[in-house]
Design an enzyme around this catalytic site. Sequence first.
Site, mmCIF file in Angstrom:
data_model
loop_
_atom_site.group_PDB
_atom_site.id
_atom_site.type_symbol
_atom_site.label_atom_id
_atom_site.label_comp_id
_atom_site.label_asym_id
_atom_site.label_seq_id
_atom_site.Cartn_x
_atom_site.Cartn_y
_atom_site.Cartn_z
ATOM 1 C CD GLU A 188 -2.867 1.322 2.373
ATOM 2 O OE1 GLU A 188 -3.610 2.172 2.409
ATOM 3 O OE2 GLU A 188 -2.598 0.264 3.346
ATOM 4 C CD GLU A 207 -9.138 2.576 2.713
ATOM 5 O OE1 GLU A 207 -8.314 2.230 2.177
ATOM 6 O OE2 GLU A 207 -8.851 2.923 4.065
#
Length: 184
Positions: free
Chosen positions: A24, A145
């Site tokens: 991420e 997100e």
Amino acid sequence: MKLIVIDPGHGGTDSGAVGNGLKEKDVVLSIALKTDWYLNNYYKVKTIVTRYTDKYLSLQDRSKISNNNNADLFFSVHCNAFNSKPCGYEDYTYTSVSANTTNIRLIFHNKVKEVISKYGINYRGMKTKNLHVLRETRASAILAETLFIDNVHDSNLLKDINFIEDISRAYADGIALALKLEKK
């Protein structure tokens, strides 16, 4: 001139979510830097990116950067995980926000939905959550997100340079539209 703080989540010793060969911290850094580039090349705006490299910043450091610079918007970029069904895109504001923040988020969100639709990505909606960077930042704050890193379909898009360009541009254009930034 408006000031936007762009926050690529995680970094350094904090990899964030991992999946399908991706971390991420790396994906969101790429998206954040491209969003910053689009904002600065197409709009009259000032930006601060909380990290330009793979370094660790605490949540407190991130909100302090925004607060100490009196930002107009704090925008935090993340990827989701835990292969929830259905996967896809969602964004967050704090559980209780001003009408101004609600309006900024709605305009931003609707611009991002154009890219979500283009790629056939599942739309998970606008949500609220008690997250430090949303709660402790005085500016209007949005946390995106950007797909689920541990879902094969989503992670393949996160590896696709065209998708990264499109979502970064949508983030920049959504911010610009919501804050009424003047084009260069």
